[in-house]
Write an enzyme that holds these catalytic residues in place. Structure first.
Site, mmCIF file in Angstrom:
data_model
loop_
_atom_site.group_PDB
_atom_site.id
_atom_site.type_symbol
_atom_site.label_atom_id
_atom_site.label_comp_id
_atom_site.label_asym_id
_atom_site.label_seq_id
_atom_site.Cartn_x
_atom_site.Cartn_y
_atom_site.Cartn_z
ATOM 1 N N THR A 130 98.322 71.880 -10.389
ATOM 2 C CA THR A 130 97.856 71.308 -9.130
ATOM 3 C C THR A 130 98.979 70.978 -8.161
ATOM 4 O O THR A 130 100.076 70.590 -8.575
ATOM 5 C CB THR A 130 97.066 70.020 -9.424
ATOM 6 O OG1 THR A 130 96.913 69.275 -8.203
ATOM 7 C CG2 THR A 130 97.752 69.117 -10.427
ATOM 8 N N GLU A 132 99.091 68.403 -6.585
ATOM 9 C CA GLU A 132 99.354 66.978 -6.784
ATOM 10 C C GLU A 132 100.701 66.773 -7.499
ATOM 11 O O GLU A 132 101.315 65.719 -7.354
ATOM 12 C CB GLU A 132 98.186 66.376 -7.581
ATOM 13 C CG GLU A 132 98.166 64.881 -7.713
ATOM 14 C CD GLU A 132 97.856 64.082 -6.445
ATOM 15 O OE1 GLU A 132 97.364 64.674 -5.446
ATOM 16 O OE2 GLU A 132 98.134 62.876 -6.426
ATOM 17 N N TYR A 153 97.456 61.110 -12.920
ATOM 18 C CA TYR A 153 96.914 62.474 -12.963
ATOM 19 C C TYR A 153 98.021 63.504 -12.698
ATOM 20 O O TYR A 153 98.176 64.473 -13.455
ATOM 21 C CB TYR A 153 95.790 62.611 -11.925
ATOM 22 C CG TYR A 153 95.352 64.032 -11.668
ATOM 23 C CD1 TYR A 153 94.474 64.681 -12.536
ATOM 24 C CD2 TYR A 153 95.806 64.732 -10.548
ATOM 25 C CE1 TYR A 153 94.073 65.997 -12.293
ATOM 26 C CE2 TYR A 153 95.403 66.037 -10.301
ATOM 27 C CZ TYR A 153 94.541 66.670 -11.177
ATOM 28 O OH TYR A 153 94.153 67.962 -10.940
ATOM 29 N N LYS A 157 99.395 66.273 -15.359
ATOM 30 C CA LYS A 157 99.322 67.713 -15.058
ATOM 31 C C LYS A 157 100.711 68.356 -15.072
ATOM 32 O O LYS A 157 100.854 69.527 -15.447
ATOM 33 C CB LYS A 157 98.645 67.922 -13.692
ATOM 34 C CG LYS A 157 97.129 67.766 -13.721
ATOM 35 C CD LYS A 157 96.465 68.968 -14.414
ATOM 36 C CE LYS A 157 94.963 68.959 -14.283
ATOM 37 N NZ LYS A 157 94.324 70.174 -14.794
HETATM 38 P P1 NAP Z 1 85.777 69.194 -11.897
HETATM 39 O O1 NAP Z 1 84.673 69.699 -11.034
HETATM 40 O O2 NAP Z 1 86.050 67.729 -11.947
HETATM 41 O O3 NAP Z 1 85.493 69.732 -13.383
HETATM 42 C C1 NAP Z 1 86.213 69.226 -14.476
HETATM 43 C C2 NAP Z 1 85.634 69.817 -15.747
HETATM 44 O O4 NAP Z 1 86.367 69.300 -16.855
HETATM 45 C C3 NAP Z 1 84.154 69.460 -15.991
HETATM 46 O O5 NAP Z 1 83.543 70.565 -16.593
HETATM 47 C C4 NAP Z 1 84.274 68.306 -16.968
HETATM 48 O O6 NAP Z 1 83.133 68.129 -17.792
HETATM 49 C C5 NAP Z 1 85.434 68.789 -17.819
HETATM 50 N N1 NAP Z 1 86.085 67.733 -18.585
HETATM 51 C C6 NAP Z 1 86.560 66.545 -18.155
HETATM 52 N N2 NAP Z 1 87.116 65.864 -19.169
HETATM 53 C C7 NAP Z 1 86.973 66.632 -20.289
HETATM 54 C C8 NAP Z 1 87.326 66.471 -21.631
HETATM 55 N N3 NAP Z 1 87.944 65.387 -22.084
HETATM 56 N N4 NAP Z 1 87.025 67.465 -22.496
HETATM 57 C C9 NAP Z 1 86.388 68.580 -22.080
HETATM 58 N N5 NAP Z 1 86.012 68.786 -20.803
HETATM 59 C C10 NAP Z 1 86.311 67.812 -19.910
HETATM 60 O O7 NAP Z 1 87.159 69.888 -11.502
HETATM 61 P P2 NAP Z 1 87.408 71.229 -10.653
HETATM 62 O O8 NAP Z 1 87.527 70.843 -9.213
HETATM 63 O O9 NAP Z 1 86.473 72.287 -11.072
HETATM 64 O O10 NAP Z 1 88.898 71.595 -11.113
HETATM 65 C C11 NAP Z 1 89.124 72.443 -12.248
HETATM 66 C C12 NAP Z 1 90.529 72.203 -12.763
HETATM 67 O O11 NAP Z 1 91.482 72.510 -11.750
HETATM 68 C C13 NAP Z 1 90.825 70.756 -13.171
HETATM 69 O O12 NAP Z 1 91.719 70.810 -14.263
HETATM 70 C C14 NAP Z 1 91.528 70.163 -11.967
HETATM 71 O O13 NAP Z 1 92.354 69.085 -12.366
HETATM 72 C C15 NAP Z 1 92.297 71.372 -11.485
HETATM 73 N N6 NAP Z 1 92.562 71.449 -10.047
HETATM 74 C C16 NAP Z 1 91.537 71.306 -9.154
HETATM 75 C C17 NAP Z 1 91.809 71.444 -7.792
HETATM 76 C C18 NAP Z 1 90.701 71.304 -6.761
HETATM 77 O O14 NAP Z 1 91.047 71.110 -5.580
HETATM 78 N N7 NAP Z 1 89.429 71.441 -7.136
HETATM 79 C C19 NAP Z 1 93.118 71.733 -7.358
HETATM 80 C C20 NAP Z 1 94.117 71.885 -8.319
HETATM 81 C C21 NAP Z 1 93.831 71.761 -9.658
HETATM 82 P P3 NAP Z 1 81.856 67.260 -17.272
HETATM 83 O O15 NAP Z 1 81.077 68.191 -16.380
HETATM 84 O O16 NAP Z 1 81.174 66.919 -18.541
HETATM 85 O O17 NAP Z 1 82.406 66.083 -16.524
HETATM 86 N N1 GDD Z 2 88.242 60.718 -3.035
HETATM 87 C C1 GDD Z 2 88.472 60.074 -1.872
HETATM 88 N N2 GDD Z 2 87.548 59.172 -1.434
HETATM 89 N N3 GDD Z 2 89.582 60.357 -1.178
HETATM 90 C C2 GDD Z 2 89.777 59.724 0.018
HETATM 91 C C3 GDD Z 2 88.862 58.804 0.510
HETATM 92 C C4 GDD Z 2 87.702 58.503 -0.251
HETATM 93 O O1 GDD Z 2 86.867 57.701 0.115
HETATM 94 N N4 GDD Z 2 89.318 58.356 1.725
HETATM 95 C C5 GDD Z 2 90.462 58.981 1.955
HETATM 96 N N5 GDD Z 2 90.761 59.802 0.917
HETATM 97 C C6 GDD Z 2 91.982 60.607 0.810
HETATM 98 C C7 GDD Z 2 92.733 60.428 -0.524
HETATM 99 O O2 GDD Z 2 93.524 59.234 -0.484
HETATM 100 C C8 GDD Z 2 93.549 61.706 -0.528
HETATM 101 O O3 GDD Z 2 94.724 61.536 0.237
HETATM 102 C C9 GDD Z 2 92.662 62.732 0.178
HETATM 103 O O4 GDD Z 2 91.622 61.980 0.824
HETATM 104 C C10 GDD Z 2 91.999 63.728 -0.763
HETATM 105 O O5 GDD Z 2 91.370 63.016 -1.819
HETATM 106 P P1 GDD Z 2 90.451 63.780 -2.905
HETATM 107 O O6 GDD Z 2 89.396 64.540 -2.220
HETATM 108 O O7 GDD Z 2 90.057 62.760 -3.914
HETATM 109 O O8 GDD Z 2 91.432 64.879 -3.494
HETATM 110 P P2 GDD Z 2 92.931 64.761 -4.061
HETATM 111 O O9 GDD Z 2 93.816 65.514 -3.112
HETATM 112 O O10 GDD Z 2 93.309 63.388 -4.385
HETATM 113 O O11 GDD Z 2 92.794 65.544 -5.438
HETATM 114 C C11 GDD Z 2 92.124 66.815 -5.488
HETATM 115 O O12 GDD Z 2 93.006 67.838 -5.210
HETATM 116 C C12 GDD Z 2 94.074 68.003 -6.173
HETATM 117 C C13 GDD Z 2 94.944 69.155 -5.678
HETATM 118 O O13 GDD Z 2 95.843 68.721 -4.716
HETATM 119 C C14 GDD Z 2 91.491 66.910 -6.893
HETATM 120 O O14 GDD Z 2 90.645 68.042 -6.900
HETATM 121 C C15 GDD Z 2 92.562 67.092 -7.956
HETATM 122 O O15 GDD Z 2 91.932 67.385 -9.213
HETATM 123 C C16 GDD Z 2 93.456 68.266 -7.536
HETATM 124 O O16 GDD Z 2 94.448 68.487 -8.492
#
Ligand code: NAP
Ligand code: GDD
Length: 339
Positions: A130, A132, A153, A157
């Protein structure tokens, strides 16, 4: 020969898009699901139950914190490709559960890498890393950028990222780390900021109220800048990373940064509303340490994988609001007329 893939996190946003993509490509897909007292398969069930996928998608109970289940699933699925997408993926929650987050996101990756090394050493392994991990280091961030995580987190990661690199270098596994910037969709969890905003804009446009006592949308830091792309495009990049001659790590991003405030403007204006009339801020949603600005440089993925993000942040905001409106039985034009 039919290829077999194992996806952890198959019930999540990315897992569901990746399962669809691999099934379309003819793969046999195995997914890890967590036992839950309430329904956690809303994203995967439409794919699982689709007649075209009958017998081609198997779901197995397991957990990243339980090595026995991981070993058993790797042995049963005998995968050609393993995608480790499961994680406690919410940054704010990781401050409240640092130990669990490290167990699932850092040690969980090691548990799975070890199961692959011992029972499927020829399988190709993808780790969901990520942006992050870059944290405080200013943009543009790329594969060579210094890491400075700002949350439990991000730190967990980063541990998993280096473990993936180490299994590649030490044991010769085809193991890669995809460093993905934020990617969103109508399947995004409702507590991430883009979905929180799209849902509120849709609800206010359709019913006059976001939810709760005030009917307003409550957010934290509006100044944070993120590089928001469309999740359905990013899973194609994951797959391409496992099809190369040599394993390597890649950034996937759009290269365009927007503030949380910008995303509010894009989503609310789509339904004819002024976001300033509906958004309030509350320190409750501000994190103990913030990541101020993430904007990625995905030129390595463009040149080596032929991958490029094509959906703009404006298109993304509109498609998310439209999907939330459709779920409420409304459309953006009807909502804009009422506004
Ligand atoms: P998500 O929607 O939160 O999905 C997370 C998945 O992980 C869900 O299927 C969840 O199961 C499962 N999970 C959580 N804890 C677990 C555990 N202890 N054992 C087995 N399964 C578990 O996340 P996503 O947005 O699809 O992201 C996929 C991956 O990419 C994650 O690793 C995230 O950190 C990473 N990532 C995401 C982004 C982004 O912007 N979306 C960016 C960079 C990296 P449940 O459905 O049961 O909760
Ligand atoms: N969730 C959330 N809720 N975020 C908020 C809010 C709120 O009410 N208000 C402001 N934010 C700001 C957070 O402080 C952050 O700076 C930004 O919005 C994005 O927050 P999220 O949508 O929670 O995403 P993230 O960037 O912290 O994390 C996501 O992206 C990562 C990749 O950069 C997640 O998907 C992570 O799993 C992923 O790795």
């Amino acid at each position: 020969m039919t290829k077999r893939a194992l996806i952890t996190g198959i019930t999540g946003q990315d897992g569901s898009y990746l399962a669809e993509l691999l099934l379309e490509k003819g793969y046999e897909v195995h997914g890890l699901v967590r036992r839950s007292s309430s329904f956690n398969r809303a994203r995967i069930d439409p794919i699982y139950l689709h007649p075209d996928n009958a017998g081609r998608l198997s779901l197995h109970y397991g957990d990243l914190t339980d090595s026995t289940s991981l070993t058993n699933i790797v042995r049963a699925a005998a995968p050609d490709e393993v995608y480790n997408l499961a994680a406690q993926s919410h940054v704010a929650v990781s401050f409240e559960m640092p130990e669990y987050t490290a167990s699932a996101d850092a040690i969980g990756a090691i548990r799975l890498l070890e199961a692959v090394r011992q029972h499927a050493p020829d399988a190709r392994f993808y780790q969901a890393s990520t942006s992050e991990m870059f944290g405080l280091t200013p943009p543009p961030q790329h594969e060579g950028t210094h890491f400075h995580p700002r949350s439990p987190y991000g730190a967990a990661k980063l541990h998993a990222h280096w473990a993936t690199v180490n299994y590649r270098e030490a044991y010769g596994l085809y193991a890669v780390s995809g460093i993905l910037f934020n990617h969103e969709s109508p399947r995004r969890g409702e507590s991430f900021v883009t979905r929180k905003i799209s849902l509120a804009a849709a609800r206010i446009a359709a019913t006059g109220s976001a939810s709760g006592a005030t009917g307003a949308l409550t957010l934290g830091n509006l100044d944070a800048i993120r590089d928001w792309g469309y999740a359905a495009e990013y899973v194609e990049g994951m797959w391409r990373m496992l099809q190369q001659d040599e394993p390597a790590d890649f950034v996937l991003a759009t290269g365009v940064g927007s503030t949380v405030r910008d995303f509010c403007e894009l989503a609310f204006s789509h339904v004819g509303l002024d976001w300033r009339d509906h958004v309030v801020t509350d320190p409750r949603f501000v994190r103990p340490a913030e990541v101020p600005e993430l904007v990625g440089d995905a030129s390595h993925a463009a040149s080596e994988l032929g991958w490029k993000a094509t959906t703009s942040v404006g298109e993304l905001a509109r498609l998310m609001v439209d999907a939330d409106l459709a779920a409420l039985g409304a459309t953006s034009s009807a909502a804009a007329e009422r506004a």
